[in-house]
Design an enzyme around this catalytic site. Structure first.
Site, PDB file in Angstrom:
ATOM      1  N   GLU A   1      40.337  47.775 -54.786  1.00 54.50           N
ATOM      2  CA  GLU A   1      40.506  49.161 -54.358  1.00 54.50           C
ATOM      3  C   GLU A   1      41.042  49.235 -52.924  1.00 54.50           C
ATOM      4  O   GLU A   1      40.542  48.564 -52.029  1.00 54.50           O
ATOM      5  CB  GLU A   1      39.186  49.933 -54.393  1.00 54.50           C
ATOM      6  CG  GLU A   1      39.356  51.365 -53.896  1.00 54.50           C
ATOM      7  CD  GLU A   1      38.059  52.115 -53.633  1.00 54.50           C
ATOM      8  OE1 GLU A   1      38.144  53.277 -53.198  1.00 54.50           O
ATOM      9  OE2 GLU A   1      36.972  51.541 -53.854  1.00 54.50           O
TER      10      GLU A   1
ATOM     11  N   ASP B   1      30.041  45.785 -38.994  1.00 59.43           N
ATOM     12  CA  ASP B   1      30.713  46.753 -38.126  1.00 59.43           C
ATOM     13  C   ASP B   1      29.847  46.949 -36.883  1.00 59.43           C
ATOM     14  O   ASP B   1      28.645  47.221 -36.995  1.00 59.43           O
ATOM     15  CB  ASP B   1      30.886  48.077 -38.877  1.00 59.43           C
ATOM     16  CG  ASP B   1      31.663  49.117 -38.077  1.00 59.43           C
ATOM     17  OD1 ASP B   1      32.216  48.765 -37.020  1.00 59.43           O
ATOM     18  OD2 ASP B   1      31.698  50.287 -38.503  1.00 59.43           O
ATOM     19  N   ILE B   2      30.458  46.786 -35.713  1.00 60.64           N
ATOM     20  CA  ILE B   2      29.752  46.964 -34.440  1.00 60.64           C
ATOM     21  C   ILE B   2      30.561  47.928 -33.591  1.00 60.64           C
ATOM     22  O   ILE B   2      31.770  47.741 -33.419  1.00 60.64           O
ATOM     23  CB  ILE B   2      29.585  45.632 -33.692  1.00 60.64           C
ATOM     24  CG1 ILE B   2      29.062  44.546 -34.632  1.00 60.64           C
ATOM     25  CG2 ILE B   2      28.626  45.784 -32.511  1.00 60.64           C
ATOM     26  CD1 ILE B   2      29.207  43.146 -34.091  1.00 60.64           C
ATOM     27  N   ASP B   3      29.898  48.954 -33.062  1.00 62.52           N
ATOM     28  CA  ASP B   3      30.588  50.002 -32.313  1.00 62.52           C
ATOM     29  C   ASP B   3      29.945  50.146 -30.939  1.00 62.52           C
ATOM     30  O   ASP B   3      28.712  50.202 -30.822  1.00 62.52           O
ATOM     31  CB  ASP B   3      30.502  51.331 -33.067  1.00 62.52           C
ATOM     32  CG  ASP B   3      31.503  52.354 -32.584  1.00 62.52           C
ATOM     33  OD1 ASP B   3      31.617  52.524 -31.357  1.00 62.52           O
ATOM     34  OD2 ASP B   3      32.173  52.984 -33.419  1.00 62.52           O
TER      35      ASP B   3
ATOM     36  N   CYS C   1      36.351  49.316 -21.932  1.00 60.25           N
ATOM     37  CA  CYS C   1      37.066  48.695 -20.818  1.00 60.25           C
ATOM     38  C   CYS C   1      36.600  47.253 -20.678  1.00 60.25           C
ATOM     39  O   CYS C   1      35.723  46.790 -21.422  1.00 60.25           O
ATOM     40  CB  CYS C   1      36.826  49.469 -19.517  1.00 60.25           C
ATOM     41  SG  CYS C   1      35.116  49.373 -18.922  1.00 60.25           S
TER      42      CYS C   1
ATOM     43  N   GLY D   1      40.571  48.828 -32.896  1.00 56.97           N
ATOM     44  CA  GLY D   1      41.653  49.685 -32.406  1.00 56.97           C
ATOM     45  C   GLY D   1      41.205  50.671 -31.354  1.00 56.97           C
ATOM     46  O   GLY D   1      42.022  51.295 -30.676  1.00 56.97           O
TER      47      GLY D   1
ATOM     48  N   GLY E   1      35.353  49.098 -31.032  1.00 58.76           N
ATOM     49  CA  GLY E   1      34.441  48.270 -31.808  1.00 58.76           C
ATOM     50  C   GLY E   1      35.091  47.039 -32.405  1.00 58.76           C
ATOM     51  O   GLY E   1      36.261  46.734 -32.154  1.00 58.76           O
TER      52      GLY E   1
ATOM     53  N   LEU F   1      33.609  50.841 -47.998  1.00 60.07           N
ATOM     54  CA  LEU F   1      34.963  50.651 -47.500  1.00 60.07           C
ATOM     55  C   LEU F   1      34.937  50.194 -46.043  1.00 60.07           C
ATOM     56  O   LEU F   1      34.021  50.525 -45.296  1.00 60.07           O
ATOM     57  CB  LEU F   1      35.754  51.955 -47.594  1.00 60.07           C
ATOM     58  CG  LEU F   1      35.947  52.558 -48.991  1.00 60.07           C
ATOM     59  CD1 LEU F   1      36.568  53.943 -48.873  1.00 60.07           C
ATOM     60  CD2 LEU F   1      36.799  51.658 -49.857  1.00 60.07           C
TER      61      LEU F   1
ATOM     62  N   LYS G   1      37.916  49.471 -42.701  1.00 59.47           N
ATOM     63  CA  LYS G   1      39.317  49.541 -42.265  1.00 59.47           C
ATOM     64  C   LYS G   1      39.974  48.172 -42.276  1.00 59.47           C
ATOM     65  O   LYS G   1      39.393  47.176 -41.846  1.00 59.47           O
ATOM     66  CB  LYS G   1      39.393  50.155 -40.876  1.00 59.47           C
ATOM     67  CG  LYS G   1      40.814  50.316 -40.351  1.00 59.47           C
ATOM     68  CD  LYS G   1      40.877  51.267 -39.166  1.00 59.47           C
ATOM     69  CE  LYS G   1      40.036  50.820 -38.020  1.00 59.47           C
ATOM     70  NZ  LYS G   1      40.203  51.708 -36.838  1.00 59.47           N
TER      71      LYS G   1
END
Length: 449
Positions: free
Chosen positions: A61, A128-130, A147, A180, A183, A351, A353
């Site tokens: 998918e 996923d780490i943000d 930064c 992008g 994260g 899902l 990215k």
């Protein structure tokens, strides 16, 4: 303007002055590494080997986010060429990758109510780490800010995950991607990882979930007085990162609010008052941290000596000494241990990215990160779609015949990292696996009728 026109000769356009979505057709036509993405997601099932599964890639998918935040799920493609054509035609602002299902997801309606059904069979283990989850420990900015001062938090997370996945779980095919904006995503692509159940994925995610949120201004941490070997290994790495990178960059102990937050991890008022007394003669964060460590370790030593001197009643002072030292570990882990989005990792059908997407707000490409050089990665220096198109434009007159256009841009560095850190080794393994299946099939005795 078509992709073919973009490569025909130098143009006067400055792409940095264009909107991100306006550049996506050129990006997907000239810069997106379609072949590498197909090689990855096909896992050798590209029809070139007699033992490959010709339906495998088509059962994957893809979800496209089109301009205007229109989500189009359950997209599928028979091969890399069809995927490339769809990207060039539809120009999604984002591509999400989902599982491999038992049937083509675009034809799922045909199986509704049938005995076969529609269900996921495999999917990479993902994390996923943000940086927004670190806003309580960042002094350089909040929310979408990123930064060089706060990047060490992400680098530390990469190091901990990479070591744990490889050393504790034995996974080999692990790669990291900058999201992008603020994260990092992690993909674990071993066949064993791809076939984990939801329960197994949840267990692995919980293994890394040392940080469990905040309670009354103090982090809840799954730490004990006696370290698990993985925690001991992580703490050794994190303490160095905290002392040499995060503490001086964030200037934590020079910010009054953060300094009080650090003191809250100490076990009692007496030690907090002693640390504050010593701070009166220390100015910078590094000097103040040294003073805190000295005070805590001196108190821990005194308690342990007291415990040794007591006859039959030394357990309480020794335990208090251990708790005193544990406070140092609590501070370091509260400020540096990876803060995972647990729900992303737990479910096979979640899902995530895709690498090499372009972030619609920053214009930055989601580039792979070499974990061996995570500390040196600079989010401010990541290539942007506008910059790449400008490079392509200026070099188009001297393009090498037959070479992918992105080779003339900084995208080549990103693709080379993807290959060197992940894809080449994965490709070698899946090809060897298919060859072994062919040998086994050839060795099976044929039945005589």
């Amino acid at each position: 303007m078509s992709g073919e026109q973009a490569g025909a000769g130098p143009m006067a356009t400055d792409f940095n002055n264009m909107g991100v979505q306006d550049m996506m057709k050129l990006y997907y036509s000239r810069l997106f590494p379609h072949q590498e993405m197909y090689k990855w997601l096909a896992y050798g099932n590209d029809g070139k080997h007699p033992k490959s599964d010709g339906t495998f890639f088509q059962r994957r998918e893809f979800c496209f986010t089109l301009d205007g935040d229109i989500f189009v799920r359950y997209q599928s493609f028979k091969d890399g060429g069809e995927m490339a054509a769809a990207l060039k035609d539809r120009c999604p602002s984002k591509i999400d990758i989902g599982p491999v299902y038992n049937v083509d997801p675009q034809r799922r309606a045909a199986y509704q109510g049938s005995g076969q059904g529609f269900s996921p069979l495999e999917r990479e283990l993902v994390f996923d780490i943000d940086l927004t989850d670190y806003d309580d420990v960042r002094t350089c900015g909040k929310e979408g800010h990123i930064c060089g001062k706060c990047w060490p938090l992400m680098a530390a997370a990469i190091k901990i995950l990479d070591a744990g996945l490889r050393q504790d779980f034995g996974f080999q095919h692990v790669f990291f991607v900058y999201s992008g904006r603020r994260g990092v995503h992690c993909w674990v692509c071993d066949e064993r990882a791809r076939k984990l159940t939801d329960e197994q994925r949840s267990a692995i995610a919980n293994y890394f979930a040392v940080y469990k949120g905040q309670e009354r201004g103090v982090a809840k941490l799954a730490l004990s007085l006696d370290d698990h070997p993985a925690i001991a290994r992580a703490y050794e790495l994190l303490r160095e990162a905290f002392e040499q990178r995060i503490l001086p960059e964030q200037r934590l102990l020079e910010d009054e609010q953060q300094a009080q937050a650090v003191l809250a991890y100490l076990p009692n008022d007496a030690i907090r008052e002693e640390v504050q007394r010593r701070w009166q003669h220390r100015s910078g964060s590094e000097e103040r941290w040294e003073a805190l460590v000295e005070a805590v370790e001196e108190e821990a030593d005194a308690l342990e000596v007291q415990g040794r001197k007591r006859q039959g009643g030394g357990d309480a002072p020794r335990a208090a000494g251990k708790a005193m030292r544990k406070a140092l570990k609590d501070i370091v882990c509260a400020y540096t241990y990876p803060r995972l989005d647990m729900e992303v990792s737990k479910k096979m059908n979640h899902l995530l990215k895709a690498p090499f997407c372009v972030h619609p707000k920053t214009g930055k490409v989601c580039v792979p990160i070499d974990p061996d050089h995570a500390w040196e990665f600079d989010p401010d220096a990541v290539c942007t779609v506008g910059g790449l198109l400008n490079q392509l434009n200026s070099s188009s007159g001297g393009a090498v015949q037959g070479e992918e256009p992105w080779r003339a841009t900084d995208m080549s560095q990103a693709v080379d990292t993807f290959r060197a850190c992940f894809l080449d080794e994965l490709q070698a393994e899946v090809k060897a696996g298919l060859a072994e299946k062919a040998r086994q099939a050839a060795a099976e005795p044929t039945l005589a009728w």
